[in-house]
Write an enzyme that holds these catalytic residues in place. Structure first.
Site, PDB file in Angstrom:
ATOM      1  CD  GLU A 284       0.230  -1.242   3.032  1.00  0.00           C
ATOM      2  OE1 GLU A 284       1.089  -1.168   3.894  1.00  0.00           O
ATOM      3  OE2 GLU A 284      -0.097  -2.330   2.504  1.00  0.00           O
ATOM      4  CG  ASP A 326      17.804  31.505 -23.396  1.00  0.00           C
ATOM      5  OD1 ASP A 326      17.393  31.277 -24.532  1.00  0.00           O
ATOM      6  OD2 ASP A 326      17.100  31.943 -22.469  1.00  0.00           O
ATOM      7  CG  ASN A 705       2.574  -4.590   6.432  1.00  0.00           C
ATOM      8  OD1 ASN A 705       3.037  -4.398   5.326  1.00  0.00           O
ATOM      9  ND2 ASN A 705       1.568  -3.903   6.928  1.00  0.00           N
ATOM     10  CG  ASP A 709       5.991  -3.055   3.870  1.00  0.00           C
ATOM     11  OD1 ASP A 709       6.734  -3.909   3.371  1.00  0.00           O
ATOM     12  OD2 ASP A 709       4.804  -2.924   3.560  1.00  0.00           O
TER      13      ASP A 709
HETATM   14  P1  ATP Z   1      19.866  34.714 -25.289  1.00  0.00           P
HETATM   15  O1  ATP Z   1      18.635  34.421 -26.075  1.00  0.00           O
HETATM   16  O2  ATP Z   1      20.919  33.714 -25.411  1.00  0.00           O
HETATM   17  O3  ATP Z   1      19.621  35.148 -23.891  1.00  0.00           O
HETATM   18  P2  ATP Z   1      20.475  37.384 -26.062  1.00  0.00           P
HETATM   19  O4  ATP Z   1      20.359  37.933 -24.710  1.00  0.00           O
HETATM   20  O5  ATP Z   1      21.656  37.807 -26.848  1.00  0.00           O
HETATM   21  O6  ATP Z   1      20.530  35.866 -26.132  1.00  0.00           O
HETATM   22  P3  ATP Z   1      18.281  38.963 -26.805  1.00  0.00           P
HETATM   23  O7  ATP Z   1      18.222  39.530 -25.449  1.00  0.00           O
HETATM   24  O8  ATP Z   1      17.036  38.572 -27.494  1.00  0.00           O
HETATM   25  O9  ATP Z   1      19.161  37.701 -26.866  1.00  0.00           O
HETATM   26  O10 ATP Z   1      19.085  39.997 -27.700  1.00  0.00           O
HETATM   27  C1  ATP Z   1      19.134  39.890 -29.104  1.00  0.00           C
HETATM   28  C2  ATP Z   1      19.869  41.061 -29.682  1.00  0.00           C
HETATM   29  O11 ATP Z   1      19.189  42.250 -29.369  1.00  0.00           O
HETATM   30  C3  ATP Z   1      21.287  41.230 -29.151  1.00  0.00           C
HETATM   31  O12 ATP Z   1      22.218  40.565 -29.923  1.00  0.00           O
HETATM   32  C4  ATP Z   1      21.496  42.725 -29.225  1.00  0.00           C
HETATM   33  O13 ATP Z   1      21.981  43.083 -30.479  1.00  0.00           O
HETATM   34  C5  ATP Z   1      20.110  43.288 -29.056  1.00  0.00           C
HETATM   35  N1  ATP Z   1      19.872  43.729 -27.678  1.00  0.00           N
HETATM   36  C6  ATP Z   1      20.024  43.033 -26.560  1.00  0.00           C
HETATM   37  N2  ATP Z   1      19.703  43.750 -25.477  1.00  0.00           N
HETATM   38  C7  ATP Z   1      19.344  44.953 -25.936  1.00  0.00           C
HETATM   39  C8  ATP Z   1      18.886  46.157 -25.323  1.00  0.00           C
HETATM   40  N3  ATP Z   1      18.742  46.276 -24.009  1.00  0.00           N
HETATM   41  N4  ATP Z   1      18.612  47.207 -26.119  1.00  0.00           N
HETATM   42  C9  ATP Z   1      18.729  47.110 -27.453  1.00  0.00           C
HETATM   43  N5  ATP Z   1      19.136  46.035 -28.085  1.00  0.00           N
HETATM   44  C10 ATP Z   1      19.461  44.964 -27.369  1.00  0.00           C
END
Ligand code: ATP
Length: 869
Positions: A284, A326, A705, A709
């Site tokens: 059980e 990511d 038991n 158990d």
């Molecule tokens: P992950 O998905 O691995 O976390 P990441 O953080 O690089 O990756 P995003 O945050 O989506 O992914 O960023 C994608 C792109 O957007 C970056 O490569 C950058 O060029 C731009 N980016 C990131 N942060 C900013 C921000 N605060 N302002 C403007 N552009 C940004």
């Protein structure tokens, strides 16, 4: 409902007597007494007494109590007493287990409970959502859950998904404007946010106007299903198996009852025996052992930074064959520092920037203005990309807060990972400028001019080529690149996505985000254990590939592709190619779902990480959604089965290892229970069919038991985790725990224990003393089952995994042995338990035969079981 939607935000603040600094400590104290906490009243929890009483609901326990009553009528008070003691102790054990498991699941829940950002005493701070009060000023950002109802007092393009209240899945665009109407439906109260909804875009400041049961959600809360932890698939399987097994055992018990009556035993004695056999043989405890082992296992996991939100995830962890992770912050440290800058057609290192060069200074100014991060007293608040830019300001002795006062922001379009851009509109004396920063590939498409020290000129194909060349150079060394552009706009204009074009390109700022030290080892661990690590990032392909190579995700056999390339593939094509793709760059959240599906269709069990609000669907689609604890939005956490408190990829690998161990411990503990019970049933079947006297008195079975158990079974479930478990391949999720080889092992082990027990019985019988023979059988069965616990710890021999490494099992075994000795040697109990005093020889036989299964099975394991199994 209060009428806050009819008031301006200032009126609403006045109505509640709140200053623009938020509540102060004194007010908080007073309001807390008056308002209590922001929580929905849950259905009353079961009291310990209720849990205890519920243990008596079991069908067999009821029969047992009936048998005790009959015994009492027949004057066999000792039997009655024993049964009652056994049943009560069992119920106490059951209650303790239940309460313990509940407590640890509750504390686990508390670890992932939602938080809210508020303004109190003039300072922004994060508090548990249950501490929100009416009058609090609440900050909402994209990805936040709204945890109270409130009037919007400042609004920056806020969009809210209110589907939990209205059923409408489209996001609602909010406003601060008053609504001068009566009887406005929830969906139309555009200046109010509601508890239970979440922010899909933009940000806002909210004045909390209702909490807890007073919110709109609270009013319908009784209509909502109370979130009760469902049984995991394994528990459901075991429950079903348990029911079938119970049926078989009841049939065997009925057969034995009939045989005994036929042989002339008293009906009541035969009945007691049959019931005791059923009680002893029906496991059980199966489902509750799973709960307790899962609960304790998940506590260990949370100490190692993986908080399990959905218990069933632990079972699937061991089957994961792909981890889509990511990059930023998970595989890398998310500690960014600016390295190189490109401006005025020159590449400069961080410390070559010149104070006197206007363009260089302007680029840094833009980086501080189009930016939400702040650094106060060495504390860095905000997106690490933006923090790096704020730190760049230090080179010029520019303080971001001062700069933002001098050039106030009048409007903004927040960053989102689909668009990969962010824009702000800032006032500079009489003029207003829009500053846009983001991914170069996107920004270049929207730029028409470029500014250099000789002025603004048209952006030519050659300029673009040169910028792209620099970008490539930066990216190849693993740098993350942000591009900057601007344009002048009309004063007082509210900017939107549609304004992000016709820009004047200014320059690039690149930053280093080094891989986490532990990432490379964790990736290697994954590959060794048959798990494919995949990087999915919003970042540039070249940057992503550089990092992926460093940590071993991208190899010569695999490739990196970009999001747009996924768009050009059909689902079928993606499914064929997916195996060879290790890096996905410039990906948007929708691509994530397709990647997960493609892997799943190939029969893989996929874990996927995510942090943004748009990641929620992919997290749900994955077999195990993993949200980031530090950078993750509340929405992502809510959709995930596991939350990583340290955002670290290596924590996922540790969690998988824990999941595998927990599953294998549960399996071993079930094997222990079933093999022991099989031994009892085989012994009884054998004696009944061979027309021998009954080998055990009913109290013996009840005692066995109780003693052999749950406690040893739980101890086996707590076996220290096997360090070599990551040398194995992922477990096939479809292979049932109780498969053929498992059943064969249970039968053989049961048979060996039964063999020892029956040998003891026969030796006893040969002296002609039936009481001594059943005492010997009872003692041998009980003791050998206790010792068999050591066999059940692992597929490996205990000499390989460490004889003393599971201290719980030693405690359970020694305790069980002492109890057995007590019953065998303590005069007043001997009568109650129907045992005869054993001679030294008889004892030696009992001990020898009890050790026999241990010796046999351990020798087999030493000789025939290969390492790491
Ligand atoms: P992950 O998905 O691995 O976390 P990441 O953080 O690089 O990756 P995003 O945050 O989506 O992914 O960023 C994608 C792109 O957007 C970056 O490569 C950058 O060029 C731009 N980016 C990131 N942060 C900013 C921000 N605060 N302002 C403007 N552009 C940004």
């Amino acid at each position: 409902m209060n009428m806050f939607y009819k008031q301006t935000s200032e009126e609403a603040m006045r109505t509640l007597g709140v200053s623009d600094k938020g509540l102060n400590d004194l007010e908080i104290k007073k309001l807390r007494e008056k308002q209590g906490f922001n929580e929905l009243t849950e259905g009353a929890r079961k009291s310990n007494l209720q849990v205890f009483l519920e243990q008596f609901k079991d069908f067999l326990v009821v029969i047992l109590l009936g048998a005790a009553l009959i015994s009492a009528f027949l004057g066999k008070f000792e039997s009655t007493l024993v049964i009652i003691v056994v049943v009560v102790i069992n119920a106490i054990l059951g209650t303790v287990q239940h309460v313990k498991a509940e407590q640890s699941l509750k504390s686990l829940k508390a670890l992932s409970s939602p938080t809210a950002k508020v303004l109190r005493n003039g300072q922004k701070l994060e508090i548990p959502s249950r501490e929100l009060l009416i009058g609090d000023i609440l900050y909402l950002d994209a990805g936040d859950y709204v945890s109270a109802d409130g009037r919007i007092i400042e609004n920056y393009s806020l969009q809210i998904n209110e589907s939990s209240l209205t059923g409408e899945s489209e996001s609602v665009l909010k406003t601060t404007d008053i609504i001068n109407e009566d009887n406005v439906a929830i969906g139309d109260k555009k200046n109010i946010v509601f508890s239970g909804s979440f922010v899909t875009y933009g940000r806002a400041l909210i004045l909390v106007t209702s909490i807890g049961m007073e919110t709109e959600l609270g009013k319908i809360a009784n209509l909502l299903e109370t979130a009760k932890e469902k049984k995991t698939p394994l528990q459901v399987n075991l429950d079903n198996f348990g029911k079938k097994l119970a049926f078989v055992i009841l049939a065997i018990s009925a057969l034995i009852f009939a045989l005994n009556v036929f042989r002339g035993y008293a009906i009541i004695d035969s009945f007691m025996f049959a019931v005791s056999l059923a009680v002893a043989a029906i496991p059980e405890a199966l489902s509750s052992i799973v709960t307790i082992v899962l609960a304790i296992g998940t506590q260990k996991m949370s100490r190692e930074n993986a908080v399990v939100r959905k218990l069933h995830a632990v079972e699937s962890l061991g089957s994961i064959s792909v981890i889509c992770s990511d990059k930023t912050g998970t595989l890398t440290q998310n500690k960014m520092t600016v390295q190189k800058v490109y401006v005025d057609e020159k590449v400069l290192s961080h410390d070559e920037l010149d104070h006197d060069k206007l363009l260089e200074k302007n680029l840094v100014l833009m980086a501080l203005l189009c930016n939400d991060a702040i650094t106060v007293k060495d504390k860095e608040i905000g997106d690490p990309t933006e923090v790096a830019l704020v730190n760049l300001g230090e080179v010029y002795d520019l303080d971001e807060l001062d700069i933002r006062k001098d050039y106030p922001r009048v409007s903004e379009v927040p960053f989102d990972s689909d668009r990969k851009l962010m824009s702000t509109a800032n006032k500079l004396e009489e003029k207003t400028f829009m500053i846009t920063k983001g991914a170069l590939d996107v920004l270049l498409l929207r730029s028409i001019s470029i500014v250099t020290s000789s002025g603004v000129k048209t952006l030519t194909a050659n300029d673009k080529k040169e910028i792209e060349r620099v970008n490539k150079e930066f990216s190849e060394s693993g740098l993350r690149v942000l591009a900057f552009a601007y344009k002048e706009i009309e004063n007082e204009k509210t900017i939107g996505i549609e304004d992000e074009n016709d820009l004047i390109f200014v320059g690039l700022i690149s930053m280093m985000d080094p891989p986490r030290i532990e990432s490379a080892t964790a990736v290697a661990d994954c590959i060794r254990s048959g798990i494919k690590p995949v990087m999915i990032t919003g970042d540039h392909k070249i940057t992503a590939s550089a990092i992926a190579k460093q940590i071993g995700i991208l190899t010569n056999e695999s490739v990196a592709i970009e999001g747009y390339e996924i768009d050009s593939l059909s689902d079928e094509e993606l499914k064929t190619k997916v195996e060879h793709i290790s890096v996905y760059a410039r990906v948007s959240p929708e691509h994530k779902i397709r990647i997960v599906r493609a892997w799943q269709e190939r029969g893989n069990i996929v874990a996927m990480t995510g942090d943004g609000v748009n990641d929620a669907p992919a997290l749900k689609q994955a077999d195990i959604g993993i949200a980031m604890g530090i950078t993750g939005t509340e929405v992502a956490k809510d959709a995930a089965s596991i939350v990583l408190m340290d955002d670290n990829f290596s924590t996922i690998v540790k969690a998988i290892s824990n999941g595998r161990s927990i599953y294998s411990n549960i399996k071993n503990s079930i094997k222990f229970l079933l093999s022991g019970n099989t031994a009892a049933v085989i012994s009884v079947l054998y004696t009944s069919l061979a027309a021998l006297p009954m080998p055990f008195a009913p109290v013996h079975l009840l005692f066995i038991n109780l003693v052999t158990d749950s406690l040893p079974a739980i101890a086996i479930g707590l076996e220290p985790h096997n360090k070599n478990i990551m040398n194995e391949k992922p477990r096939d999720i479809n292979s049932p725990i109780l498969n053929k080889s498992f059943s064969i092992e249970v039968l053989i082990e049961g048979l060996i224990i039964a063999l020892g027990t029956m040998t003891a019985f026969h030796i006893g019988l040969s002296t002609g003393d039936t009481l001594a023979s059943s005492t010997m059988a009872f003692a041998t069965l009980c003791f050998s089952r206790l010792l068999h616990g050591f066999n059940s710890r692992s597929q490996q021999s205990i000499f390989k995994i460490g004889v003393f490494s599971n201290k719980y099992l030693w405690i359970a075994t020694i305790l069980g042995y002492l109890l057995l000795e007590f019953v065998l040697s303590f005069k007043p109990l001997m009568g109650v338990f129907e045992v005869a005093p054993l001679t030294i020889n008889q004892r030696a036989i009992v001990y020898g035969l009890s050790l026999m299964p241990l010796i046999l099975i351990q020798t087999y394991k030493l000789l025939f079981v290969k390492a790491n199994k």
